[in-house]
Design a protein around this motif. Sequence first.
Motif, PDB file in Angstrom:
ATOM      1  N   GLY A  19       0.554  -1.478   0.339  1.00  0.00           N
ATOM      2  CA  GLY A  19       0.358   0.066   0.422  1.00  0.00           C
ATOM      3  C   GLY A  19       0.696   1.358  -0.078  1.00  0.00           C
ATOM      4  O   GLY A  19       0.251   2.194  -0.533  1.00  0.00           O
ATOM      5  N   CYS A  20       1.968   1.282   0.601  1.00  0.00           N
ATOM      6  CA  CYS A  20       2.952   2.289   0.643  1.00  0.00           C
ATOM      7  C   CYS A  20       3.745   2.561  -0.821  1.00  0.00           C
ATOM      8  O   CYS A  20       3.876   3.717  -0.965  1.00  0.00           O
ATOM      9  N   ALA A  21       3.857   1.091  -1.234  1.00  0.00           N
ATOM     10  CA  ALA A  21       4.720   1.672  -2.672  1.00  0.00           C
ATOM     11  C   ALA A  21       4.038   2.026  -3.918  1.00  0.00           C
ATOM     12  O   ALA A  21       2.590   2.181  -4.399  1.00  0.00           O
ATOM     13  N   THR A  22       3.789   3.495  -4.765  1.00  0.00           N
ATOM     14  CA  THR A  22       3.108   4.342  -5.440  1.00  0.00           C
ATOM     15  C   THR A  22       3.878   3.969  -6.196  1.00  0.00           C
ATOM     16  O   THR A  22       4.763   3.268  -6.985  1.00  0.00           O
ATOM     17  N   SER A  23       2.681   4.007  -7.945  1.00  0.00           N
ATOM     18  CA  SER A  23       2.747   3.906  -9.036  1.00  0.00           C
ATOM     19  C   SER A  23       3.500   5.196 -10.003  1.00  0.00           C
ATOM     20  O   SER A  23       2.213   6.183  -8.918  1.00  0.00           O
ATOM     21  N   PRO A  25       2.896   8.046 -12.160  1.00  0.00           N
ATOM     22  CA  PRO A  25       0.909   8.947 -12.515  1.00  0.00           C
ATOM     23  C   PRO A  25       0.995   8.443 -13.982  1.00  0.00           C
ATOM     24  O   PRO A  25       1.971   9.233 -14.531  1.00  0.00           O
TER      25      PRO A  25
END
Length: 185
Positions: A19-23, A25
């Motif tokens: 959940g902390c990993a972001t892709s 935009p």
Amino acid sequence: MKCLCSIRAAVLAAYVLAGCATSPPMRYYTLDMQCASTAPHGVHIGIEHLRLAQPLARREIMIQASPTQLDYYALDQWAATLDELVAHKLEAEFGECAEATRDLVLRGRILAFNQVDVPGGAQAHAKIAVALYEPGARLHEPPLFEKTYEARGPATEPTAPAVVEALSRCLEEVAAAIVEDARGL
């Protein structure tokens, strides 16, 4: 029991970390809608219908990686369908000619509108089959004129922003050629 708690803790930790990993935009692009030519051309060309070749129907910007391989940018997409963007750009290039001596309607098919990987970088490629008609012509009537227009131009670098800019220039070249041919009808 202790093992089961350890497994639950590990699974919970994995969910939290995921959940902390972001892709990155998604990035959206449109064509440069500024008209490249301000010269009046004596003919008004309206866009009636543009169709897309099947590989161009996706929103992602297409890359021809080799003569037999197509790829798409993963995070770079057109802001609208490609047929809409090309129609708007052509309309901007054709402009509103106050002294138009003739009205024509364009129907066509976008055959290529993509990046082509070439040795040393990238190239923009636009290819459009065009038919010009009198206003009000029915679909089964033969066109006044038919031709396939093609333009290629170098991208400053093999990135989506550079390729989109080069595609805008290619479409300006195609529009100028269409206007020149329409004048002769």
